[in-house]
Design a protein around this motif. Sequence first.
Motif, PDB file in Angstrom:
ATOM      1  N   LEU A 111       0.823  -1.213   0.000  1.00 19.85           N
ATOM      2  CA  LEU A 111       0.000   0.000   0.000  1.00 19.85           C
ATOM      3  C   LEU A 111       0.856   1.262   0.000  1.00 19.85           C
ATOM      4  O   LEU A 111       0.352   2.350  -0.312  1.00 19.85           O
ATOM      5  CB  LEU A 111      -0.928  -0.013   1.224  1.00 19.85           C
ATOM      6  N   ASN A 112       2.147   1.137   0.319  1.00 20.21           N
ATOM      7  CA  ASN A 112       3.033   2.298   0.241  1.00 20.21           C
ATOM      8  C   ASN A 112       3.137   2.800  -1.205  1.00 20.21           C
ATOM      9  O   ASN A 112       3.156   4.014  -1.456  1.00 20.21           O
ATOM     10  CB  ASN A 112       4.415   1.925   0.768  1.00 20.21           C
ATOM     11  N   LYS A 113       3.168   1.871  -2.159  1.00 20.51           N
ATOM     12  CA  LYS A 113       3.232   2.279  -3.567  1.00 20.51           C
ATOM     13  C   LYS A 113       1.928   2.944  -4.002  1.00 20.51           C
ATOM     14  O   LYS A 113       1.933   3.873  -4.812  1.00 20.51           O
ATOM     15  CB  LYS A 113       3.533   1.067  -4.447  1.00 20.51           C
ATOM     16  N   VAL A 114       0.822   2.458  -3.468  1.00 22.31           N
ATOM     17  CA  VAL A 114      -0.468   3.090  -3.780  1.00 22.31           C
ATOM     18  C   VAL A 114      -0.470   4.539  -3.288  1.00 22.31           C
ATOM     19  O   VAL A 114      -0.916   5.460  -3.998  1.00 22.31           O
ATOM     20  CB  VAL A 114      -1.622   2.295  -3.134  1.00 22.31           C
ATOM     21  N   THR A 115       0.066   4.746  -2.092  1.00 23.25           N
ATOM     22  CA  THR A 115       0.143   6.102  -1.541  1.00 23.25           C
ATOM     23  C   THR A 115       1.052   6.993  -2.393  1.00 23.25           C
ATOM     24  O   THR A 115       0.736   8.166  -2.644  1.00 23.25           O
ATOM     25  CB  THR A 115       0.679   6.049  -0.101  1.00 23.25           C
ATOM     26  N   GLU A 116       2.167   6.450  -2.837  1.00 24.32           N
ATOM     27  CA  GLU A 116       3.101   7.238  -3.651  1.00 24.32           C
ATOM     28  C   GLU A 116       2.473   7.631  -4.989  1.00 24.32           C
ATOM     29  O   GLU A 116       2.667   8.758  -5.473  1.00 24.32           O
ATOM     30  CB  GLU A 116       4.386   6.447  -3.866  1.00 24.32           C
ATOM     31  N   VAL A 117       1.726   6.715  -5.608  1.00 27.36           N
ATOM     32  CA  VAL A 117       1.054   7.045  -6.870  1.00 27.36           C
ATOM     33  C   VAL A 117      -0.020   8.101  -6.635  1.00 27.36           C
ATOM     34  O   VAL A 117      -0.203   9.019  -7.452  1.00 27.36           O
ATOM     35  CB  VAL A 117       0.437   5.775  -7.498  1.00 27.36           C
ATOM     36  N   ASN A 118      -0.727   7.997  -5.520  1.00 25.74           N
ATOM     37  CA  ASN A 118      -1.721   9.024  -5.189  1.00 25.74           C
ATOM     38  C   ASN A 118      -1.075  10.401  -5.082  1.00 25.74           C
ATOM     39  O   ASN A 118      -1.646  11.405  -5.526  1.00 25.74           O
ATOM     40  CB  ASN A 118      -2.419   8.670  -3.873  1.00 25.74           C
TER      41      ASN A 118
END
Length: 251
Positions: free
Chosen positions: A78-85
């Motif tokens: 989910l860290n990558k999801v946050t970074e894309v956001n």
Amino acid sequence: MGKADKVMDICLLAGEIMLTYGAETYRVEETIERMAKAASFINVHCFATTTGIFLSFEEKGKEDSMQMVRVDDRLQDLNKVTEVNQVSREFVNGDLTVEEALVKLKEIAKAPVPYPLSLIHLSAGVAGGGFAFLFGGGWPDLFPAFLAAILTSVTVVEFERYLKVRFAAEFVAAFLGGSLAIALVFFGLGSDVNQVVIGSLMPLVPGVPLTNAVRDLMSGDLVAGVSRGAEALLTSLSIASGVAFAISLFL
């Protein structure tokens, strides 16, 4: 490459990263549509499922553009999801150009997992021991559940790396983790075999797919919700089959 092609690339790459690493489909669709509209495109339509993303939009005075991307891998980060956001917000606010957003998204896609595997396995062991206690086990059950959960975590990661079939890796991991839990209790390390076995299986429980499936169904994304639910069901069947096989052999 024209502007439409570049925007199409960053939108689909952002969605692919989010879908691969555990984002809900409605979040993927919203992110992509906002990025495309921020780039001054109209008639933006995005349709995301668990395994693919379709995107179309119109550039004023030109024909519609449409592309799709297939998503084969489904991991949890989910860290990558946050970074894309964050990249999406900066792009929508005009803080990033199309080229800068593409560079940042490629860096996110290529970035390795920020935690070493040893820490992930150790955390799985701590979770296994903790859940064994929470589900009614005693203090003597913490350590055997901790060891069995570590074996389960190591097995599923290593077998998936070579087998490339997640459900088979989960079956083997559940079998080995359950077998070790039974063996440890048999040799006196632990008092309640049921709670130790439960703790050993905690690293395999499909919590994120189940949560996303319910969230997608509640938001009306029936195709994505049902497919995620089917994925979680297959994982649950693999876990149940593996531990049932161990119990039938050793108990």
